[in-house]
Design an enzyme around this catalytic site. Structure first.
Site, PDB file in Angstrom:
ATOM      1  N   HIS A  18       1.185   6.248   1.812  1.00 45.18           N
ATOM      2  CA  HIS A  18       1.962   7.223   2.588  1.00 45.18           C
ATOM      3  C   HIS A  18       3.192   7.755   1.871  1.00 45.18           C
ATOM      4  O   HIS A  18       3.856   8.674   2.368  1.00 45.18           O
ATOM      5  CB  HIS A  18       2.240   6.663   3.988  1.00 45.18           C
ATOM      6  CG  HIS A  18       0.951   6.422   4.716  1.00 45.18           C
ATOM      7  ND1 HIS A  18       0.072   7.443   4.993  1.00 45.18           N
ATOM      8  CD2 HIS A  18       0.346   5.284   5.109  1.00 45.18           C
ATOM      9  CE1 HIS A  18      -1.012   6.944   5.563  1.00 45.18           C
ATOM     10  NE2 HIS A  18      -0.878   5.635   5.629  1.00 45.18           N
ATOM     11  N   ARG A  68      -6.696  12.837   1.274  1.00 44.80           N
ATOM     12  CA  ARG A  68      -5.608  13.294   2.157  1.00 44.80           C
ATOM     13  C   ARG A  68      -4.245  12.802   1.674  1.00 44.80           C
ATOM     14  O   ARG A  68      -3.228  13.392   1.983  1.00 44.80           O
ATOM     15  CB  ARG A  68      -5.841  12.822   3.594  1.00 44.80           C
ATOM     16  CG  ARG A  68      -5.785  11.322   3.753  1.00 44.80           C
ATOM     17  CD  ARG A  68      -6.037  10.883   5.191  1.00 44.80           C
ATOM     18  NE  ARG A  68      -7.422  11.132   5.608  1.00 44.80           N
ATOM     19  CZ  ARG A  68      -7.908  10.692   6.780  1.00 44.80           C
ATOM     20  NH1 ARG A  68      -7.124  10.020   7.610  1.00 44.80           N
ATOM     21  NH2 ARG A  68      -9.150  10.930   7.134  1.00 44.80           N
ATOM     22  N   THR A  86      -7.932   3.722   9.098  1.00 43.98           N
ATOM     23  CA  THR A  86      -9.092   2.850   9.174  1.00 43.98           C
ATOM     24  C   THR A  86      -9.223   2.261  10.577  1.00 43.98           C
ATOM     25  O   THR A  86      -8.237   1.790  11.145  1.00 43.98           O
ATOM     26  CB  THR A  86      -8.950   1.723   8.147  1.00 43.98           C
ATOM     27  OG1 THR A  86      -8.821   2.321   6.855  1.00 43.98           O
ATOM     28  CG2 THR A  86     -10.167   0.814   8.155  1.00 43.98           C
ATOM     29  N   GLU A 115      -8.612   0.622  -2.957  1.00 43.86           N
ATOM     30  CA  GLU A 115      -9.435   0.682  -1.747  1.00 43.86           C
ATOM     31  C   GLU A 115     -10.298   1.942  -1.795  1.00 43.86           C
ATOM     32  O   GLU A 115      -9.829   3.016  -2.167  1.00 43.86           O
ATOM     33  CB  GLU A 115      -8.556   0.727  -0.500  1.00 43.86           C
ATOM     34  CG  GLU A 115      -7.883  -0.573  -0.185  1.00 43.86           C
ATOM     35  CD  GLU A 115      -7.106  -0.512   1.105  1.00 43.86           C
ATOM     36  OE1 GLU A 115      -6.816   0.603   1.571  1.00 43.86           O
ATOM     37  OE2 GLU A 115      -6.779  -1.564   1.644  1.00 43.86           O
ATOM     38  N   GLU A 150     -10.900  -9.227   2.983  1.00 38.84           N
ATOM     39  CA  GLU A 150      -9.632  -8.885   3.621  1.00 38.84           C
ATOM     40  C   GLU A 150      -9.915  -8.723   5.102  1.00 38.84           C
ATOM     41  O   GLU A 150     -10.712  -7.844   5.499  1.00 38.84           O
ATOM     42  CB  GLU A 150      -9.007  -7.613   3.051  1.00 38.84           C
ATOM     43  CG  GLU A 150      -7.691  -7.271   3.751  1.00 38.84           C
ATOM     44  CD  GLU A 150      -6.912  -6.150   3.095  1.00 38.84           C
ATOM     45  OE1 GLU A 150      -7.008  -6.000   1.865  1.00 38.84           O
ATOM     46  OE2 GLU A 150      -6.214  -5.407   3.814  1.00 38.84           O
ATOM     47  N   ASN A 204       0.859  -1.186   0.000  1.00 40.47           N
ATOM     48  CA  ASN A 204       0.000   0.000   0.000  1.00 40.47           C
ATOM     49  C   ASN A 204       0.897   1.237   0.000  1.00 40.47           C
ATOM     50  O   ASN A 204       1.685   1.435   0.934  1.00 40.47           O
ATOM     51  CB  ASN A 204      -0.894  -0.016   1.258  1.00 40.47           C
ATOM     52  CG  ASN A 204      -1.848   1.165   1.320  1.00 40.47           C
ATOM     53  OD1 ASN A 204      -1.444   2.300   1.072  1.00 40.47           O
ATOM     54  ND2 ASN A 204      -3.106   0.901   1.630  1.00 40.47           N
ATOM     55  N   ARG A 219      -9.193   8.070  -0.741  1.00 41.85           N
ATOM     56  CA  ARG A 219     -10.122   8.516   0.295  1.00 41.85           C
ATOM     57  C   ARG A 219     -10.965   9.681  -0.211  1.00 41.85           C
ATOM     58  O   ARG A 219     -10.526  10.456  -1.060  1.00 41.85           O
ATOM     59  CB  ARG A 219      -9.359   8.955   1.547  1.00 41.85           C
ATOM     60  CG  ARG A 219      -8.863   7.794   2.406  1.00 41.85           C
ATOM     61  CD  ARG A 219      -8.138   8.301   3.645  1.00 41.85           C
ATOM     62  NE  ARG A 219      -7.877   7.222   4.605  1.00 41.85           N
ATOM     63  CZ  ARG A 219      -8.713   6.910   5.599  1.00 41.85           C
ATOM     64  NH1 ARG A 219      -9.865   7.551   5.740  1.00 41.85           N
ATOM     65  NH2 ARG A 219      -8.400   5.907   6.436  1.00 41.85           N
ATOM     66  N   HIS A 228      -3.707  -4.350   7.688  1.00 37.96           N
ATOM     67  CA  HIS A 228      -3.824  -3.168   8.551  1.00 37.96           C
ATOM     68  C   HIS A 228      -2.962  -3.311   9.804  1.00 37.96           C
ATOM     69  O   HIS A 228      -3.152  -4.217  10.617  1.00 37.96           O
ATOM     70  CB  HIS A 228      -5.252  -2.820   8.960  1.00 37.96           C
ATOM     71  CG  HIS A 228      -5.296  -1.424   9.532  1.00 37.96           C
ATOM     72  ND1 HIS A 228      -5.430  -0.302   8.753  1.00 37.96           N
ATOM     73  CD2 HIS A 228      -5.146  -0.994  10.804  1.00 37.96           C
ATOM     74  CE1 HIS A 228      -5.383   0.770   9.529  1.00 37.96           C
ATOM     75  NE2 HIS A 228      -5.211   0.387  10.785  1.00 37.96           N
ATOM     76  N   HIS A 241      -5.485   3.665  -1.538  1.00 42.69           N
ATOM     77  CA  HIS A 241      -6.768   4.013  -0.920  1.00 42.69           C
ATOM     78  C   HIS A 241      -7.135   5.429  -1.350  1.00 42.69           C
ATOM     79  O   HIS A 241      -6.546   6.394  -0.875  1.00 42.69           O
ATOM     80  CB  HIS A 241      -6.618   3.923   0.602  1.00 42.69           C
ATOM     81  CG  HIS A 241      -7.895   4.140   1.341  1.00 42.69           C
ATOM     82  ND1 HIS A 241      -7.951   4.055   2.707  1.00 42.69           N
ATOM     83  CD2 HIS A 241      -9.147   4.424   0.928  1.00 42.69           C
ATOM     84  CE1 HIS A 241      -9.204   4.297   3.111  1.00 42.69           C
ATOM     85  NE2 HIS A 241      -9.944   4.513   2.033  1.00 42.69           N
TER      86      HIS A 241
END
Ligand SMILES: CC(=O)[C@@H](O)[C@H](O)COP(=O)(O)O
Ligand SMILES: NCC(=O)COP(=O)(O)O
Length: 245
Positions: free
Chosen positions: A12, A51, A103, A72, A153, A9, A47, A193, A45
């Site tokens: 970040h 962000r 999350t 996601e 998941e 993922n 969002r 996660h 993801h």
């Protein structure tokens, strides 16, 4: 017991980019490095508040990934329209609250069967394989089957956030039991996660798990050791975990 795959993922990377409004580091570049280092998939993801990952990232990654995108997203009209436009190989439906830092739990599929059935059908009709991000909970697993999702998941956040070894062991047992239950129902079972270099091996050892999606810990280590090494190190730990080493 087959090998377990790693979905990286890269959210970040985008967090770091957006911190100063620059165009670097570019998630598209990071995805290529992660794939070259052995990632079997890339997770992003998108969002609602954008962000970190932006629409531009998703559209470019859809054209440039060599492995496969796992998009996601929240179960909203906006996101469903974007997913049906991009048609990523995989889409994971996740809960989303604007005020959350990250999350906080799994999707309540059982509490919204009609909405989830419609979303799953709409994505399937667009050729997208749908995964539901849920807690290790039999009721939610049964609901995932009922709404026609081929993949789940399992949310590993409660395991990752455990305050004591006893609590971690209890969460691990729950995840393991629910992974076996979901697999027995014909689901492909992924997990993710909060996984990192010191808690991933027991999760990787669960034989029914097909793929782990890991982001924050890999990107954090990449800041110190570089992304290629961070990915390779995580894959090695997952291999050792799967082998029971
Ligand atoms: C669903 C999940 O656990 C993560 O994949 C999610 O992307 C976390 O959100 P942030 O990346 O915004 O922390
Ligand atoms: N679905 C989990 C994921 O993609 C990465 O979560 P994290 O490792 O950033 O906590």
């Amino acid at each position: 017991m087959g090998r377990i795959l790693l979905g990286v993922n890269i959210d970040h990377i985008a967090t770091l980019r957006n911190a100063r409004g620059t165009d670097f580091p570019d998630p598209v570049h990071a995805a290529a490095v992660a794939e070259h280092a052995g990632a079997e998939g890339i997770t992003v993801h998108l969002r609602e508040d954008r962000r970190h990952i932006k629409d531009r990232d998703v559209y470019l990654l859809a054209k440039t990934l060599q492995t496969r995108m796992n998009l996601e997203m929240a179960v909203t009209e906006e996101m469903l329209a974007i997913a049906c436009d991009i048609k990523p190989p995989h889409c994971c439906l996740v809960p989303e609250k604007r005020e959350e830092l990250t999350t906080e739990g799994g999707l309540d599929v059982a509490g919204q069967l009609n909405k989830m059935s419609e979303a799953v059908k709409r994505l399937k009709d667009a050729g997208v394989s749908v995964s539901l991000f849920i807690d290790a909970d039999q009721r939610q697993i049964d609901a995932a089957v009922a709404v026609g999702a081929p993949v789940i998941e399992i949310h590993t956040g409660h395991y990752a956030d455990a305050k004591t070894d006893a609590e971690a062991k209890q969460e691990l047992k729950r995840i393991s039991e629910m992974a076996a239950y979901a697999h027995s129902k014909g689901l492909v079972v992924n997990a993710g996660h909060g996984l990192h270099y010191h808690n991933v091996k027991p999760i990787a050892a669960i034989p029914e798990l097909y793929e782990l999606n890991i982001g924050h810990a890999i990107i954090a280590r990449a800041a110190i050791d570089g992304l290629a090494k961070a990915v390779a190190d995580m894959k090695q730990l997952m291999l050792e975990g799967r082998r029971g080493e």
